[in-house]
Enzyme design. Structure first.
Site, PDB file in Angstrom:
ATOM      1  CB  CYS A   9      -0.932   0.063   1.247  1.00  0.00           C
ATOM      2  SG  CYS A   9       0.047  -0.305   2.716  1.00  0.00           S
ATOM      3  CG  HIS A  41      -1.134   4.250   4.440  1.00  0.00           C
ATOM      4  ND1 HIS A  41      -1.609   3.880   5.557  1.00  0.00           N
ATOM      5  CD2 HIS A  41      -0.279   3.153   3.958  1.00  0.00           C
ATOM      6  CE1 HIS A  41      -1.419   2.459   5.832  1.00  0.00           C
ATOM      7  NE2 HIS A  41      -0.677   2.063   4.817  1.00  0.00           N
TER       8      HIS A  41
END
Ligand code: A2P
Length: 336
Positions: A130, A244
């Site tokens: 990710c 994130h």
């Protein structure tokens, strides 16, 4: 591939598994049947898909009969054991774990970057880490125009990357903290509420880099097909649920201005510029959560490089969507 394939989700009860189903539904993926697989603990539970109730089945070696596409997100050891079984049964596996990413025979794909690699698969296609996806979606269009020779990244990673139990731990430990109760961490190695800690992946005693950092370095080289790109990175967990952030500074071969970067990114697929200096409004997890684009802002000259080759920026992307489930479903869309 059938025009209406049977799709299996391995890890259907997990944080990414639930988003696989949501992405398939929202993007109107043309599937015939959905099979939801998880551990024996979840067998018999149900989930909703396109208004229907799907009963979750235990993952076994027989689970893949009649399956055309299998989306895996149940951890590396499950992928290592069951992905080859799924391939043998005739399925194409899109694997969200790190198990096969660096295998030279397995394409490692971000559809905005290297969709051409998908057709080279021999049964397994790997979904990148990710943090890799979040950085490379905006870096790729810049790299294509003016090769990036060096990039330095600091991540601010959400709990979702460690799975549904870690998200729960963040919520529960925050509640306990606010109520003055003690809370012993169960999933992550350190207290998560009101804290920041170095990424929980194993640290290499020789180099001091943790597993997450090494993944981003290696995966960047593989996806960009550029073994010379220099990547430095520090990965950290912050008490955020599901998106994130990354502070990214990159140095190009030729001089580059912030206006050039803005112009390149304004047309880039999967990127949305959020860069309002007057309002001090830049990418935030709260805005990135629930959407597929990587938000990019704070685009500015890196003043530590007087040669004018370097730019700093700040990005945020939904770890569960573009960082995992959405990327995998986009890959699946190329298969049908
Ligand atoms: P289960 O809920 O039955 O344990 P997350 O990434 O959010 O931690 O989710 C992990 C996913 O992987 C869950 O769906 C979990 O199912 C699944 N899983 C974990 N262990 C196994 C296993 N041995 N067999 C099949 N699925 C598993």
């Amino acid at each position: 591939m059938k025009s209406r394939p049977t799709v299996a989700i391995v890890g259907a009860t997990g944080a990414v598994g639930a988003e696989f189903a949501a992405c398939l539904e929202q993007r109107k993926f043309p599937l015939g049947t959905l099979k939801a697989l998880a551990s024996a603990r979840s067998a018999g539970k149900t989930m909703n898909f396109r208004g229907e109730t799907i009963v979750i089945e235990e993952l076994t070696e027989k689970s893949f009969e009649g399956v055309d596409i299998a989306l895996f997100s149940a951890g590396g050891s499950i992928s290592k054991k069951f992905a080859p079984i799924a391939v043998k049964a005739g399925a194409v596996v899109i694997d969200n774990s790190s198990a096969f990413r660096m295998d030279p025979s397995v394409p490692l794909v971000i559809p905005e970057v290297n969709p051409g690699r998908i057709k080279e698969h021999k049964g397994i296609i790997a979904n990148p880490n990710c943090s890799t996806i979040t950085a490379l979606v905006p870096l790729w269009p810049i790299h294509r125009k003016n090769r990036i020779q060096r990039v330095t990244i600091a991540t601010y990673q959400a709990s979702s990357g460690a799975g549904a139990a870690a998200m729960e731990e963040l919520v529960e430990s925050t509640r306990a903290h606010l109520e003055g109760r003690s809370y012993a961490p169960k999933v992550l190695p350190h207290p998560y509420a009101f804290n920041v800690f170095s990424h929980n992946d194993t640290v290499d005693p020789e180099t001091g880099y943790n597993g997450e950092e090494i993944k981003v370095i290696r995966e960047t080289r593989k996806i960009f097909e550029d073994d010379a790109i220099r990547v430095g990175i520090t990965c950290v967990r912050v008490p955020v649920l599901r998106a994130h952030c990354e502070a990214i500074t990159f140095e190009c071969e030729k001089p580059i201005t912030e206006d050039e970067v803005r112009a390149i990114l304004s047309d880039a697929p999967g990127v949305k510029i959020v860069d309002d200096r007057a309002k001090n409004y830049f990418p935030m997890p709260i805005d990135a959560s629930g959407q597929g684009d990587i938000l990019v802002g704070r685009i500015r000259k890196d003043v530590s490089d007087p040669t004018g080759h370097s730019i700093a920026m700040f990005v945020s992307g939904d770890q569960l969507l573009k960082g995992a489930a959405l990327n995998a479903v986009q890959i699946a869309e190329y298969l049908v």
